[in-house]
Design a protein around this motif. Sequence first.
Motif, mmCIF file in Angstrom:
data_model
loop_
_atom_site.group_PDB
_atom_site.id
_atom_site.type_symbol
_atom_site.label_atom_id
_atom_site.label_comp_id
_atom_site.label_asym_id
_atom_site.label_seq_id
_atom_site.Cartn_x
_atom_site.Cartn_y
_atom_site.Cartn_z
ATOM 1 N N LEU A 113 -38.112 90.681 -17.140
ATOM 2 C CA LEU A 113 -38.109 89.800 -15.958
ATOM 3 C C LEU A 113 -38.883 88.522 -16.250
ATOM 4 O O LEU A 113 -38.498 87.431 -15.827
ATOM 5 N N LEU A 114 -39.981 88.680 -16.983
ATOM 6 C CA LEU A 114 -40.798 87.514 -17.354
ATOM 7 C C LEU A 114 -39.964 86.538 -18.187
ATOM 8 O O LEU A 114 -39.968 85.326 -17.951
ATOM 9 N N LYS A 115 -39.214 87.067 -19.150
ATOM 10 C CA LYS A 115 -38.412 86.195 -20.014
ATOM 11 C C LYS A 115 -37.304 85.502 -19.214
ATOM 12 O O LYS A 115 -36.957 84.358 -19.487
ATOM 13 N N GLU A 116 -36.774 86.209 -18.200
ATOM 14 C CA GLU A 116 -35.778 85.566 -17.331
ATOM 15 C C GLU A 116 -36.416 84.410 -16.567
ATOM 16 O O GLU A 116 -35.810 83.351 -16.384
ATOM 17 N N GLN A 117 -37.656 84.639 -16.113
ATOM 18 C CA GLN A 117 -38.376 83.572 -15.402
ATOM 19 C C GLN A 117 -38.579 82.357 -16.324
ATOM 20 O O GLN A 117 -38.409 81.205 -15.911
ATOM 21 N N VAL A 118 -38.931 82.636 -17.574
ATOM 22 C CA VAL A 118 -39.146 81.553 -18.549
ATOM 23 C C VAL A 118 -37.829 80.808 -18.797
ATOM 24 O O VAL A 118 -37.801 79.572 -18.833
ATOM 25 N N LEU A 119 -36.743 81.565 -18.929
ATOM 26 C CA LEU A 119 -35.434 80.929 -19.151
ATOM 27 C C LEU A 119 -35.056 80.058 -17.949
ATOM 28 O O LEU A 119 -34.561 78.936 -18.121
ATOM 29 N N ARG A 120 -35.309 80.556 -16.732
ATOM 30 C CA ARG A 120 -34.982 79.752 -15.540
ATOM 31 C C ARG A 120 -35.779 78.445 -15.544
ATOM 32 O O ARG A 120 -35.265 77.393 -15.154
ATOM 33 N N ALA A 121 -37.035 78.510 -15.983
ATOM 34 C CA ALA A 121 -37.858 77.293 -16.056
ATOM 35 C C ALA A 121 -37.265 76.316 -17.071
ATOM 36 O O ALA A 121 -37.243 75.093 -16.842
ATOM 37 N N ALA A 122 -36.765 76.854 -18.194
ATOM 38 C CA ALA A 122 -36.151 75.991 -19.211
ATOM 39 C C ALA A 122 -34.905 75.311 -18.655
ATOM 40 O O ALA A 122 -34.688 74.108 -18.867
ATOM 41 N N ILE A 123 -34.093 76.075 -17.918
ATOM 42 C CA ILE A 123 -32.859 75.500 -17.352
ATOM 43 C C ILE A 123 -33.206 74.438 -16.303
ATOM 44 O O ILE A 123 -32.594 73.362 -16.265
ATOM 45 N N ALA A 124 -34.188 74.744 -15.456
ATOM 46 C CA ALA A 124 -34.589 73.775 -14.415
ATOM 47 C C ALA A 124 -35.086 72.474 -15.060
ATOM 48 O O ALA A 124 -34.746 71.374 -14.609
ATOM 49 N N HIS A 125 -35.852 72.604 -16.135
ATOM 50 C CA HIS A 125 -36.365 71.421 -16.831
ATOM 51 C C HIS A 125 -35.215 70.623 -17.457
ATOM 52 O O HIS A 125 -35.175 69.386 -17.372
ATOM 53 N N LEU A 126 -34.291 71.341 -18.060
ATOM 54 C CA LEU A 126 -33.116 70.698 -18.655
ATOM 55 C C LEU A 126 -32.335 69.911 -17.591
ATOM 56 O O LEU A 126 -31.967 68.744 -17.798
ATOM 57 N N LEU A 127 -32.088 70.543 -16.448
ATOM 58 C CA LEU A 127 -31.317 69.871 -15.393
ATOM 59 C C LEU A 127 -32.063 68.638 -14.878
ATOM 60 O O LEU A 127 -31.457 67.597 -14.616
ATOM 61 N N ASP A 128 -33.382 68.753 -14.749
ATOM 62 C CA ASP A 128 -34.201 67.597 -14.340
ATOM 63 C C ASP A 128 -34.032 66.454 -15.332
ATOM 64 O O ASP A 128 -33.882 65.295 -14.933
ATOM 65 N N CYS A 129 -34.087 66.777 -16.622
ATOM 66 C CA CYS A 129 -33.964 65.746 -17.667
ATOM 67 C C CYS A 129 -32.600 65.069 -17.598
ATOM 68 O O CYS A 129 -32.502 63.844 -17.684
ATOM 69 N N VAL A 130 -31.548 65.874 -17.455
ATOM 70 C CA VAL A 130 -30.199 65.291 -17.391
ATOM 71 C C VAL A 130 -30.085 64.385 -16.165
ATOM 72 O O VAL A 130 -29.569 63.267 -16.248
ATOM 73 N N ARG A 131 -30.600 64.856 -15.030
ATOM 74 C CA ARG A 131 -30.510 64.042 -13.806
ATOM 75 C C ARG A 131 -31.306 62.749 -13.946
ATOM 76 O O ARG A 131 -30.850 61.671 -13.560
ATOM 77 N N THR A 132 -32.521 62.841 -14.490
ATOM 78 C CA THR A 132 -33.402 61.672 -14.574
ATOM 79 C C THR A 132 -32.895 60.666 -15.599
ATOM 80 O O THR A 132 -32.887 59.464 -15.352
ATOM 81 N N ARG A 133 -32.441 61.156 -16.744
ATOM 82 C CA ARG A 133 -32.088 60.239 -17.836
ATOM 83 C C ARG A 133 -30.664 59.710 -17.742
ATOM 84 O O ARG A 133 -30.360 58.652 -18.272
ATOM 85 N N HIS A 134 -29.765 60.478 -17.096
ATOM 86 C CA HIS A 134 -28.345 60.098 -17.161
ATOM 87 C C HIS A 134 -27.706 59.899 -15.794
ATOM 88 O O HIS A 134 -26.537 59.498 -15.740
ATOM 89 N N ALA A 135 -28.428 60.180 -14.722
ATOM 90 C CA ALA A 135 -27.950 59.975 -13.353
ATOM 91 C C ALA A 135 -26.482 60.371 -13.173
ATOM 92 O O ALA A 135 -25.648 59.531 -12.816
ATOM 93 N N PRO A 136 -26.147 61.623 -13.428
ATOM 94 C CA PRO A 136 -24.734 62.002 -13.351
ATOM 95 C C PRO A 136 -24.230 62.239 -11.919
ATOM 96 O O PRO A 136 -23.049 62.514 -11.732
ATOM 97 N N GLY A 137 -25.125 62.147 -10.918
ATOM 98 C CA GLY A 137 -24.721 62.496 -9.552
ATOM 99 C C GLY A 137 -24.667 64.010 -9.412
ATOM 100 O O GLY A 137 -25.377 64.731 -10.119
ATOM 101 N N GLN A 138 -23.809 64.490 -8.501
ATOM 102 C CA GLN A 138 -23.700 65.945 -8.313
ATOM 103 C C GLN A 138 -23.176 66.585 -9.612
ATOM 104 O O GLN A 138 -22.252 66.058 -10.231
ATOM 105 N N ILE A 139 -23.781 67.718 -9.993
ATOM 106 C CA ILE A 139 -23.353 68.360 -11.237
ATOM 107 C C ILE A 139 -23.026 69.835 -11.011
ATOM 108 O O ILE A 139 -23.440 70.429 -10.014
ATOM 109 N N ALA A 140 -22.274 70.376 -11.948
ATOM 110 C CA ALA A 140 -21.991 71.817 -11.961
ATOM 111 C C ALA A 140 -22.035 72.266 -13.419
ATOM 112 O O ALA A 140 -22.110 71.432 -14.331
#
Length: 227
Positions: A113-140
């Motif tokens: 469960l801990l590793k899943e939490q860590v993975l979710r943090a990595a994904i959230a950080h990745l999505l933040d980076c994509v949104r901040t650096r590339h402004a793609p608008g709504q994403i999926a």
Amino acid sequence: MEILQNIPITIDRQVLFAQAHIRPESEDDRILSELIAAIEPGIRPKAIYQRAYIDGKDEQGVTIAGKRFTSAVLSVNLAQIERVFPFIATCGVEVEELTRPHTDLLHQYVLDLLKEQVLRAAIAHLLDCVRTRHAPGQIAIMNPGSLADWPLTEQRPLFALFGDVKRLIGVELTDSFLMSPVKSVSGIIFPTHASFENCQLCPREVCPNRRAPYNQTLAEEKYHLSM
Ligand code: SF4
């Protein structure tokens, strides 16, 4: 290509222990709290992504940065766009190594469960980076292996986009197209006007991770999938 390595992570023990039904002040609470406190400083989640352009499309799939992806659903989702963000995110080999010696079943479960939490943090950080650096608008996001239409074998061209993924972020593709560390996820982030979840097209009846109800009409009418 961007490699994200300094991803902030704080383990939420309360959430973990509630998920595992560990009673506060119990012996398991004490042992696992000490274990997590020892492991936490060594955790290094990582992600890699790139901004990539679509070279070609047809009804069966798309070509992205020279790599062919076969999926009718992906083709429909990318019909109106030219730029996407393929990615791989992971809890990191470090936490995998740190948790490997613990064989007690309850401890293994909590550490998973801990590793899943860590993975979710990595994904959230990745999505933040994509949104901040590339402004793609709504994403999926689409992930190879989530739908029969885009099977796990499609990990091969996705990994090929990045080259030596093991050297870059420590993630290896096994012969059966699964990833090691197991708590890793790959996929393609794409801009969209209509919200999309893989689960909308997945008829699986019992799934604890379902994020959206199955929509048979959408599957048949927009994506021409027959179940
Ligand atoms: S319902 Fe479950 S198995 Fe199906 S796509 Fe969603 S998470 Fe995956």
